[in-house]
Design an enzyme around this catalytic site. Structure first.
Site, PDB file in Angstrom:
ATOM      1  N   ALA A  11       0.759  -1.190   0.011  1.00 54.96           N
ATOM      2  CA  ALA A  11      -0.041  -0.006   0.146  1.00 54.96           C
ATOM      3  C   ALA A  11       0.957   1.245   0.146  1.00 54.96           C
ATOM      4  CB  ALA A  11      -0.994   0.072   1.199  1.00 54.96           C
ATOM      5  N   HIS A  39       7.838  -5.372  -0.540  1.00 50.10           N
ATOM      6  CA  HIS A  39       8.170  -6.675  -0.331  1.00 50.10           C
ATOM      7  C   HIS A  39       6.659  -7.696  -0.404  1.00 50.10           C
ATOM      8  CE1 HIS A  39       6.046  -5.371   3.551  1.00 50.10           C
ATOM      9  NE2 HIS A  39       7.176  -4.584   3.776  1.00 50.10           N
ATOM     10  N   ALA A  40       6.862  -8.855  -0.503  1.00 51.78           N
ATOM     11  CA  ALA A  40       5.693  -9.913  -1.164  1.00 51.78           C
ATOM     12  C   ALA A  40       5.522 -10.982   0.101  1.00 51.78           C
ATOM     13  CB  ALA A  40       5.814 -10.384  -2.348  1.00 51.78           C
ATOM     14  N   CYS A  42       3.404 -12.623   0.781  1.00 53.02           N
ATOM     15  CA  CYS A  42       2.620 -13.879  -0.150  1.00 53.02           C
ATOM     16  C   CYS A  42       3.567 -14.966  -0.539  1.00 53.02           C
ATOM     17  CB  CYS A  42       1.677 -13.405  -1.091  1.00 53.02           C
ATOM     18  SG  CYS A  42       0.981 -11.598  -0.778  1.00 53.02           S
ATOM     19  N   ASP A 275      -3.640  -2.997   4.760  1.00 54.58           N
ATOM     20  CA  ASP A 275      -3.926  -3.989   5.824  1.00 54.58           C
ATOM     21  C   ASP A 275      -4.242  -3.387   7.256  1.00 54.58           C
ATOM     22  OD1 ASP A 275      -3.728  -6.094   4.027  1.00 54.58           O
ATOM     23  OD2 ASP A 275      -2.262  -7.185   5.207  1.00 54.58           O
ATOM     24  N   ALA A 293      -3.681  -8.734  -0.687  1.00 52.24           N
ATOM     25  CA  ALA A 293      -2.489  -8.118  -1.219  1.00 52.24           C
ATOM     26  C   ALA A 293      -3.309  -7.017  -2.400  1.00 52.24           C
ATOM     27  CB  ALA A 293      -1.510  -9.101  -1.780  1.00 52.24           C
ATOM     28  N   ASN A 297      -2.890  -3.066  -2.655  1.00 44.29           N
ATOM     29  CA  ASN A 297      -2.017  -2.268  -3.572  1.00 44.29           C
ATOM     30  C   ASN A 297      -2.834  -0.946  -4.409  1.00 44.29           C
ATOM     31  OD1 ASN A 297       0.604  -3.205  -4.734  1.00 44.29           O
ATOM     32  ND2 ASN A 297      -0.300  -5.152  -4.291  1.00 44.29           N
TER      33      ASN A 297
HETATM   34  P1  FAD Z   1       2.560  -4.732   4.621  1.00 40.44           P
HETATM   35  O1  FAD Z   1       2.945  -5.633   3.435  1.00 40.44           O
HETATM   36  O2  FAD Z   1       2.569  -5.531   5.999  1.00 40.44           O
HETATM   37  O3  FAD Z   1       3.375  -3.477   4.852  1.00 40.44           O
HETATM   38  C1  FAD Z   1       3.265  -2.598   6.154  1.00 40.44           C
HETATM   39  C2  FAD Z   1       4.725  -2.126   6.339  1.00 40.44           C
HETATM   40  O4  FAD Z   1       4.583  -1.265   7.252  1.00 40.44           O
HETATM   41  C3  FAD Z   1       5.698  -3.226   6.747  1.00 40.44           C
HETATM   42  O5  FAD Z   1       6.854  -3.405   5.931  1.00 40.44           O
HETATM   43  C4  FAD Z   1       5.914  -2.593   8.143  1.00 40.44           C
HETATM   44  O6  FAD Z   1       7.425  -2.994   8.463  1.00 40.44           O
HETATM   45  C5  FAD Z   1       5.687  -1.208   8.145  1.00 40.44           C
HETATM   46  N1  FAD Z   1       5.424  -0.537   9.418  1.00 40.44           N
HETATM   47  C6  FAD Z   1       4.492  -0.853  10.245  1.00 40.44           C
HETATM   48  N2  FAD Z   1       4.696  -0.065  11.330  1.00 40.44           N
HETATM   49  C7  FAD Z   1       5.393   0.816  11.132  1.00 40.44           C
HETATM   50  C8  FAD Z   1       6.320   1.880  11.733  1.00 40.44           C
HETATM   51  N3  FAD Z   1       5.873   2.545  13.070  1.00 40.44           N
HETATM   52  N4  FAD Z   1       7.202   2.723  11.284  1.00 40.44           N
HETATM   53  C9  FAD Z   1       7.763   2.000   9.990  1.00 40.44           C
HETATM   54  N5  FAD Z   1       7.321   1.413   9.176  1.00 40.44           N
HETATM   55  C10 FAD Z   1       6.238   0.494   9.871  1.00 40.44           C
HETATM   56  N6  FAD Z   1      -2.577 -11.793   0.400  1.00 40.44           N
HETATM   57  C11 FAD Z   1      -3.030 -12.354  -0.885  1.00 40.44           C
HETATM   58  O7  FAD Z   1      -4.007 -11.544  -1.515  1.00 40.44           O
HETATM   59  N7  FAD Z   1      -2.851 -13.393  -1.431  1.00 40.44           N
HETATM   60  C12 FAD Z   1      -1.704 -14.264  -0.813  1.00 40.44           C
HETATM   61  O8  FAD Z   1      -1.686 -15.385  -1.462  1.00 40.44           O
HETATM   62  C13 FAD Z   1      -1.367 -13.832   0.287  1.00 40.44           C
HETATM   63  N8  FAD Z   1      -0.255 -14.618   1.011  1.00 40.44           N
HETATM   64  C14 FAD Z   1       0.084 -14.340   2.126  1.00 40.44           C
HETATM   65  C15 FAD Z   1       1.047 -15.195   2.805  1.00 40.44           C
HETATM   66  C16 FAD Z   1       1.602 -14.845   4.024  1.00 40.44           C
HETATM   67  C17 FAD Z   1       2.477 -15.710   4.633  1.00 40.44           C
HETATM   68  C18 FAD Z   1       1.234 -13.327   4.543  1.00 40.44           C
HETATM   69  C19 FAD Z   1       1.875 -12.980   5.804  1.00 40.44           C
HETATM   70  C20 FAD Z   1       0.463 -12.644   3.795  1.00 40.44           C
HETATM   71  C21 FAD Z   1      -0.209 -13.026   2.659  1.00 40.44           C
HETATM   72  N9  FAD Z   1      -1.313 -12.417   2.187  1.00 40.44           N
HETATM   73  C22 FAD Z   1      -1.688 -12.684   0.952  1.00 40.44           C
HETATM   74  C23 FAD Z   1      -1.459 -10.794   2.479  1.00 40.44           C
HETATM   75  C24 FAD Z   1      -0.612  -9.752   2.061  1.00 40.44           C
HETATM   76  O9  FAD Z   1       0.552 -10.003   2.268  1.00 40.44           O
HETATM   77  C25 FAD Z   1      -1.130  -8.297   2.688  1.00 40.44           C
HETATM   78  O10 FAD Z   1      -2.273  -8.051   2.265  1.00 40.44           O
HETATM   79  C26 FAD Z   1      -0.230  -7.440   1.928  1.00 40.44           C
HETATM   80  O11 FAD Z   1       1.242  -7.441   2.117  1.00 40.44           O
HETATM   81  C27 FAD Z   1      -0.667  -6.045   2.698  1.00 40.44           C
HETATM   82  O12 FAD Z   1       0.171  -4.919   2.260  1.00 40.44           O
HETATM   83  P2  FAD Z   1       0.182  -3.476   3.232  1.00 40.44           P
HETATM   84  O13 FAD Z   1       1.330  -2.600   2.525  1.00 40.44           O
HETATM   85  O14 FAD Z   1      -0.993  -3.212   3.670  1.00 40.44           O
HETATM   86  O15 FAD Z   1       0.897  -3.907   4.559  1.00 40.44           O
END
Ligand code: FAD
Length: 440
Positions: A11, A39-40, A42, A275, A293, A297
């Protein structure tokens, strides 16, 4: 204009890229506490299994790419400690530094829910959420033969498969009677059989404690005890919202940050995406938490457009998901019947068990359940077997448009004997429900 983005995942980086593209002259800063951006997670099970060799392959782009190619001021290894009006405090390089912002995005993601039975900081007990945890699991593999995976959501089953393919003896423990409790039993029972065939899978057992001092030695449930050298905790996740809460941003019923369709929060100039944020569930029309994911995005993309002063709305999502276990595909879009009933909806459902390819070809069994309301609006589709992904893709597209049983019946799906049926399982399930509604 100074843009600050907290979190460099899907995001956060989508939003940063969008703002910079639309407003190249603006100062866009991303603060990410880990060394990785874009990063991924997933891909983690595929890294653990060895299919993906390099952890960095799980990052679509690296920090240098965003700095040099996109002009985004990425601060990796920088943890935001506190957010104030127009400023934030960041821990970077061991020092606390303050930065100013005019528009702010929370993109802090989610984290793994702890097991809460004590002893979780014992060596060998870990959850798999951030990509660094993949590295940790790989390190723990040497010296481990037996692993207990707690929880049978998609993370639990994908990790179980990865570890069992590496030759580990895997015990999977689930407190419910079926795996993936968001599915109805007609579908999850198929996965249950496969799990029992491939692993030591235990259902209806609750973990009560973990044994071991320096290194984990075993897991104790209300029924048994299991010796092991590693425990993977996969009992769910929860949104990372502490910073937002302390700053005074309103949270929704799910506990994630409340947003409108432009990804604005209750505080002017402050946005949330991914998320850590709620969005609209297009099937129920209600706010929901959909930590996946693809919506993350797109929410980031929409937040970026609006933060750049343009206008775009995120319509919501239908919560579509896919996974697999040893070749068995499992997928869902929209609501299960149990989820629909829990919302007081009077449901109809049809479950079809048939071949997903022409009858004269081998393989291809699928079980598909379609749930609708009494007005003929389709609420959800779940399936297990072979050829699941294409049915879930079709169902997600139709649900996105609020389709009826008639739409599901008449949609023009392609037919090719090794791939599909003239009377597709989706179409047959819709036709079966017509009968219940007295449609000829
Ligand atoms: P994130 O990717 O979690 O990024 C949030 C970032 O914020 C992190 O890098 C964290 O370090 C950073 N952060 C948090 N607090 C702070 C702070 N105070 N200061 C600085 N940085 C901070 N989804 C699917 O749709 N299909 C799949 O097959 C799937 N498989 C998955 C498998 C696994 C093992 C996991 C764990 C998740 C999976 N997901 C899947 C879910 C998907 O990975 C998430 O929906 C997606 O990564 C969310 O993106 P995001 O940017 O919201 O959060």
């Amino acid at each position: 204009m100074r843009i600050a983005i907290i979190g460099g995942g899907a995001a956060g980086m989508s939003a940063a890229s969008r703002v910079k593209k639309l407003r190249p002259e603006w100062d866009v800063k991303v603060f990410e506490k880990s060394p990785y951006v874009s990063h991924a997670p997933c891909g983690l099970p595929f890294f653990v299994s060895g299919f993906v060799r390099n952890l960095l392959d799980l990052c679509t782009y690296d920090v240098e790419f965003f700095r040099e190619q996109r002009g985004i001021d990425v601060h990796a290894r920088s943890e935001v400690l506190e957010v104030g009006d127009g400023h934030l405090d960041v821990l970077e390089g061991g020092k606390e530094v303050s930065y100013e912002w005019d528009r702010l995005l929370f993109a802090t993601g989610a984290r793994a829910t702890p097991l809460n039975v004590g002893c979780e900081d014992v060596e060998g007990v870990l959850s798999v959420h951030y990509i660094e945890s993949g590295e940790r699991v790989r390190q723990l593999l040497s010296g481990s033969e037996r692993v207990v995976v707690v929880g049978s959501g998609y993370v639990g089953i994908e990790m179980s498969e990865a570890l069992s393919k590496l030759g580990m003896r895997v015990t999977l423990i689930e407190r419910e009677r079926h795996p993936m409790p968001e599915f109805d039993p007609e579908i999850s029972v198929i996965l249950k059989r496969k799990l029992e065939e491939k692993l030591d899978a235990r259902f209806g057992e609750k973990v009560v404690s973990i044994r071991g001092k320096d290194r984990v030695e075993g897991v104790v449930t209300d029924k048994n005890e299991y010796d092991c050298e590693m425990v993977i905790v996969a009992v769910g996740e929860e949104p990372n919202v502490e910073l937002a809460r302390r700053f005074g941003v309103k949270l929704g019923k799910s506990g994630a940050i409340e947003t409108n369709a432009r990804m604005q929060t209750s505080v002017k100039g402050v946005y949330a995406a991914g998320d850590c944020a709620e969005t609209i569930n297009l099937v129920t029309g209600e706010s929901d938490w959909i930590p996946l994911a693809a919506p993350a995005n797109k929410m980031g993309y929409v937040a970026g457009v609006n933060m750049a002063g343009k206008d775009m709305e995120f319509p919501g999502a239908v919560k579509s998901m896919l996974t697999s276990f040893y070749g068995l595909e499992i997928g869902k879009a929209g609501l299960s019947e149990r989820e629909a009933k829990s919302k007081g909806i009077d449901t109809l459902s049809a479950t079809v068990r048939m071949k997903s390819t022409a009858t004269y070809l081998p393989d291809g069994d699928i079980t598909l359940k379609l749930v609708a309301d009494r007005d003929g609006k389709v609420l959800g589709v779940q399936a297990a077997g072979m050829g699941v992904s294409k049915r879930i893709y079709a169902a997600a597209s139709l649900l996105f448009k609020g389709s009826s049983l008639k739409d599901f019946f008449f949609v023009d799906l392609p037919y090719y004997p090794p791939q599909s049926r003239v009377w597709d399982p989706l179409v047959v399930a819709a036709r079966n429900l017509f009968r219940k509604l007295d449609v000829p």
